[in-house]
Design a protein around this motif. Structure first.
Motif, PDB file in Angstrom:
ATOM      1  N   LEU A 167      80.520  -6.418  38.746  1.00 54.71           N
ATOM      2  CA  LEU A 167      79.889  -7.468  38.487  1.00 54.71           C
ATOM      3  C   LEU A 167      78.547  -7.337  37.598  1.00 54.71           C
ATOM      4  O   LEU A 167      77.899  -8.049  37.035  1.00 54.71           O
ATOM      5  CB  LEU A 167      79.537  -8.487  39.572  1.00 54.71           C
ATOM      6  CG  LEU A 167      80.840  -9.136  40.394  1.00 54.71           C
ATOM      7  CD1 LEU A 167      80.570  -9.733  41.470  1.00 54.71           C
ATOM      8  CD2 LEU A 167      81.541 -10.286  39.430  1.00 54.71           C
ATOM      9  N   PHE A 168      77.809  -6.099  38.204  1.00 54.79           N
ATOM     10  CA  PHE A 168      76.491  -5.798  37.682  1.00 54.79           C
ATOM     11  C   PHE A 168      76.473  -5.078  36.205  1.00 54.79           C
ATOM     12  O   PHE A 168      75.453  -4.809  35.980  1.00 54.79           O
ATOM     13  CB  PHE A 168      75.940  -4.919  38.623  1.00 54.79           C
ATOM     14  CG  PHE A 168      75.666  -5.683  40.266  1.00 54.79           C
ATOM     15  CD1 PHE A 168      74.506  -6.231  40.485  1.00 54.79           C
ATOM     16  CD2 PHE A 168      76.822  -5.713  40.991  1.00 54.79           C
ATOM     17  CE1 PHE A 168      74.194  -6.884  41.588  1.00 54.79           C
ATOM     18  CE2 PHE A 168      76.455  -6.367  42.343  1.00 54.79           C
ATOM     19  CZ  PHE A 168      75.334  -6.912  42.598  1.00 54.79           C
ATOM     20  N   TRP A 173      72.971  -3.445  35.585  1.00 53.33           N
ATOM     21  CA  TRP A 173      73.480  -2.398  36.343  1.00 53.33           C
ATOM     22  C   TRP A 173      72.334  -1.456  37.032  1.00 53.33           C
ATOM     23  O   TRP A 173      72.541  -0.640  38.177  1.00 53.33           O
ATOM     24  CB  TRP A 173      74.228  -1.523  35.170  1.00 53.33           C
ATOM     25  CG  TRP A 173      74.999  -0.259  35.948  1.00 53.33           C
ATOM     26  CD1 TRP A 173      74.587   1.120  35.505  1.00 53.33           C
ATOM     27  CD2 TRP A 173      76.046  -0.216  36.962  1.00 53.33           C
ATOM     28  NE1 TRP A 173      75.259   1.917  36.446  1.00 53.33           N
ATOM     29  CE2 TRP A 173      76.312   1.015  37.179  1.00 53.33           C
ATOM     30  CE3 TRP A 173      76.756  -1.280  37.345  1.00 53.33           C
ATOM     31  CZ2 TRP A 173      77.233   1.361  38.098  1.00 53.33           C
ATOM     32  CZ3 TRP A 173      77.998  -0.956  38.430  1.00 53.33           C
ATOM     33  CH2 TRP A 173      78.189   0.398  38.598  1.00 53.33           C
ATOM     34  N   GLY A 174      71.241  -1.406  36.337  1.00 51.30           N
ATOM     35  CA  GLY A 174      70.220  -0.779  37.116  1.00 51.30           C
ATOM     36  C   GLY A 174      69.838  -0.950  38.426  1.00 51.30           C
ATOM     37  O   GLY A 174      69.398  -0.458  39.183  1.00 51.30           O
ATOM     38  N   LYS A 175      69.849  -2.611  38.441  1.00 49.72           N
ATOM     39  CA  LYS A 175      69.654  -3.074  39.786  1.00 49.72           C
ATOM     40  C   LYS A 175      70.421  -2.377  40.942  1.00 49.72           C
ATOM     41  O   LYS A 175      70.318  -2.312  41.974  1.00 49.72           O
ATOM     42  CB  LYS A 175      69.660  -4.652  39.756  1.00 49.72           C
ATOM     43  CG  LYS A 175      68.547  -5.290  38.727  1.00 49.72           C
ATOM     44  CD  LYS A 175      68.558  -6.647  38.888  1.00 49.72           C
ATOM     45  CE  LYS A 175      67.518  -7.288  37.929  1.00 49.72           C
ATOM     46  NZ  LYS A 175      67.537  -6.905  36.320  1.00 49.72           N
ATOM     47  N   TRP A 176      71.838  -2.568  40.690  1.00 47.81           N
ATOM     48  CA  TRP A 176      73.017  -2.327  41.521  1.00 47.81           C
ATOM     49  C   TRP A 176      72.709  -0.653  41.768  1.00 47.81           C
ATOM     50  O   TRP A 176      72.618  -0.281  43.015  1.00 47.81           O
ATOM     51  CB  TRP A 176      74.202  -2.382  41.025  1.00 47.81           C
ATOM     52  CG  TRP A 176      75.323  -1.898  42.277  1.00 47.81           C
ATOM     53  CD1 TRP A 176      76.044  -0.384  41.797  1.00 47.81           C
ATOM     54  CD2 TRP A 176      75.378  -2.368  43.230  1.00 47.81           C
ATOM     55  NE1 TRP A 176      76.878  -0.442  42.887  1.00 47.81           N
ATOM     56  CE2 TRP A 176      76.382  -1.422  43.910  1.00 47.81           C
ATOM     57  CE3 TRP A 176      74.985  -3.214  43.984  1.00 47.81           C
ATOM     58  CZ2 TRP A 176      76.801  -1.505  45.129  1.00 47.81           C
ATOM     59  CZ3 TRP A 176      75.474  -3.395  45.512  1.00 47.81           C
ATOM     60  CH2 TRP A 176      76.500  -2.438  45.641  1.00 47.81           C
ATOM     61  N   ILE A 207      74.665  -9.203  47.896  1.00 50.26           N
ATOM     62  CA  ILE A 207      74.081  -9.419  46.782  1.00 50.26           C
ATOM     63  C   ILE A 207      75.031  -9.607  45.571  1.00 50.26           C
ATOM     64  O   ILE A 207      76.087  -8.861  45.318  1.00 50.26           O
ATOM     65  CB  ILE A 207      73.262  -8.101  46.430  1.00 50.26           C
ATOM     66  CG1 ILE A 207      72.205  -7.694  47.160  1.00 50.26           C
ATOM     67  CG2 ILE A 207      72.251  -8.459  44.963  1.00 50.26           C
ATOM     68  CD1 ILE A 207      71.503  -6.567  47.219  1.00 50.26           C
ATOM     69  N   GLU A 208      74.919 -10.847  44.620  1.00 47.09           N
ATOM     70  CA  GLU A 208      76.167 -10.991  43.838  1.00 47.09           C
ATOM     71  C   GLU A 208      75.434 -11.785  42.600  1.00 47.09           C
ATOM     72  O   GLU A 208      74.607 -12.775  42.915  1.00 47.09           O
ATOM     73  CB  GLU A 208      77.088 -11.955  44.239  1.00 47.09           C
ATOM     74  CG  GLU A 208      77.977 -10.997  45.486  1.00 47.09           C
ATOM     75  CD  GLU A 208      79.169 -11.590  45.998  1.00 47.09           C
ATOM     76  OE1 GLU A 208      80.258 -10.980  45.861  1.00 47.09           O
ATOM     77  OE2 GLU A 208      79.308 -12.793  46.282  1.00 47.09           O
ATOM     78  N   PRO A 209      75.582 -11.436  41.535  1.00 50.15           N
ATOM     79  CA  PRO A 209      75.246 -12.394  40.262  1.00 50.15           C
ATOM     80  C   PRO A 209      76.351 -13.192  39.820  1.00 50.15           C
ATOM     81  O   PRO A 209      77.530 -13.275  40.152  1.00 50.15           O
ATOM     82  CB  PRO A 209      74.970 -11.146  39.259  1.00 50.15           C
ATOM     83  CG  PRO A 209      76.089 -10.158  39.398  1.00 50.15           C
ATOM     84  CD  PRO A 209      76.385 -10.394  41.020  1.00 50.15           C
ATOM     85  N   TYR A 210      75.790 -14.137  39.203  1.00 49.21           N
ATOM     86  CA  TYR A 210      76.843 -15.275  38.508  1.00 49.21           C
ATOM     87  C   TYR A 210      77.647 -16.091  39.125  1.00 49.21           C
ATOM     88  O   TYR A 210      78.770 -16.543  39.123  1.00 49.21           O
ATOM     89  CB  TYR A 210      77.743 -14.455  37.516  1.00 49.21           C
ATOM     90  CG  TYR A 210      76.883 -13.380  36.546  1.00 49.21           C
ATOM     91  CD1 TYR A 210      75.811 -13.866  35.787  1.00 49.21           C
ATOM     92  CD2 TYR A 210      77.501 -12.041  36.267  1.00 49.21           C
ATOM     93  CE1 TYR A 210      75.059 -12.795  35.081  1.00 49.21           C
ATOM     94  CE2 TYR A 210      76.648 -11.207  35.535  1.00 49.21           C
ATOM     95  CZ  TYR A 210      75.657 -11.554  34.849  1.00 49.21           C
ATOM     96  OH  TYR A 210      75.083 -10.563  34.024  1.00 49.21           O
ATOM     97  N   LEU A 211      76.923 -16.546  40.332  1.00 50.29           N
ATOM     98  CA  LEU A 211      77.892 -17.191  41.461  1.00 50.29           C
ATOM     99  C   LEU A 211      77.758 -18.832  40.663  1.00 50.29           C
ATOM    100  O   LEU A 211      76.607 -19.300  40.393  1.00 50.29           O
ATOM    101  CB  LEU A 211      77.227 -17.355  42.640  1.00 50.29           C
ATOM    102  CG  LEU A 211      77.473 -16.003  43.485  1.00 50.29           C
ATOM    103  CD1 LEU A 211      76.871 -16.057  44.701  1.00 50.29           C
ATOM    104  CD2 LEU A 211      78.711 -15.381  43.353  1.00 50.29           C
TER     105      LEU A 211
END
Length: 255
Positions: A167-168, A173-176, A207-211
């Motif tokens: 998802l990242f 990606w750097g955050k993950w 932690i999740e993006p795009y919910l």
């Protein structure tokens, strides 16, 4: 803001709607299913279980609170009101069609765009995580107990859940990679069940993006009333969806 709401009635409806959804989902779980794909490119599965469960939930809400708005993943929005019910009938459809019992039915109740009550029901295991103002509760059969987040503040000791690191990929990606490097362990594929486990003290970060709103609204009060904290990455209210982080304590969220 919520003084005029009968939260006993809200709680009763959440539980009744969870049972109605379970009648639709359990008879189909771990059976051969027709799986439709909602995307032209990619894979976003939907089944008879998703559609039947949302229809059952909507019928109960419309009868009990006909003036309230309803927002659902499968059938969209009906009505306009400062009071809204937000439904994901099967959060984790990929898990559902794979036979993994980490999916759940999510039903949130929001006032002026902020979720203040919610249910995460996992009927195959027989667990409910429910919140109303002042209380977050775990129920399994006749047993119940208060949900209590772990209260962890040390990022280095955190247990982290996300559905998949994929998802990242791209801009996040750097955050993950930073989270993975600075936390104790990471577990994947938990869907809504991971947030419930955080509320119960068994995880420290999700932690999740795009919910979407139906992915998270029901879980917001379950976490907050258990002493946890949840926000979008920019600190804004997460009920409407977005890039979301849930934490075992406000101090950990601030890290």
């Amino acid at each position: 803001m919520t003084a005029e709401i009968d939260f006993a009635a809200v709680e009763n409806l959440l539980l009744a709607a969870g049972r109605a959804a379970a009648e639709q989902t359990l008879r189909l779980f771990r059976t051969p299913l027709v799986i439709d794909n909602k995307l032209d490119a990619g894979f976003d599965p939907v089944t008879e279980a998703d559609k039947g469960a949302e229809s059952a939930i909507r019928a109960l809400i419309s009868t009990a609170f006909p003036d309230h708005a309803i927002i659902g993943e499968e059938w969209g929005r009906t009505g306009e009101s400062r009071y809204s019910w937000i439904i994901d009938p099967v959060d984790g459809t990929r898990a559902f069609i794979s036979g993994a019992p980490v999916w759940g039915t999510l039903i949130g109740f929001a006032v002026d765009g902020v979720a203040v009550a919610g249910l995460m029901s996992q009927p195959f295991i027989g667990e409910d995580y429910l919140a109303v103002p002042g209380r977050s509760t775990y129920r399994r059969g006749a047993a119940s107990q208060a949900n209590r987040a772990s209260g962890l503040t040390d990022l280095a000791e955190a247990r982290v859940f996300t559905t998949t690191p994929n998802l990242f990929k791209g801009e996040h990606w750097g955050k993950w990679e930073a989270i993975e490097a600075h936390t104790r362990l990471q577990r994947f594929g938990m869907d809504c069940y991971g947030y419930a486990l955080l509320a119960a003290g068994h995880a420290d970060l999700v932690i999740e993006p795009y919910l979407n709103t139906y992915d998270i609204a029901a879980l917001v009060p379950i976490i907050r009333e258990a002493g946890g904290a949840i926000a979008c990455w920019d600190g804004s209210e997460p009920t409407g969806g977005g890039n979301v982080v849930a934490a075992a304590s406000p101090a950990l969220l601030a890290r």
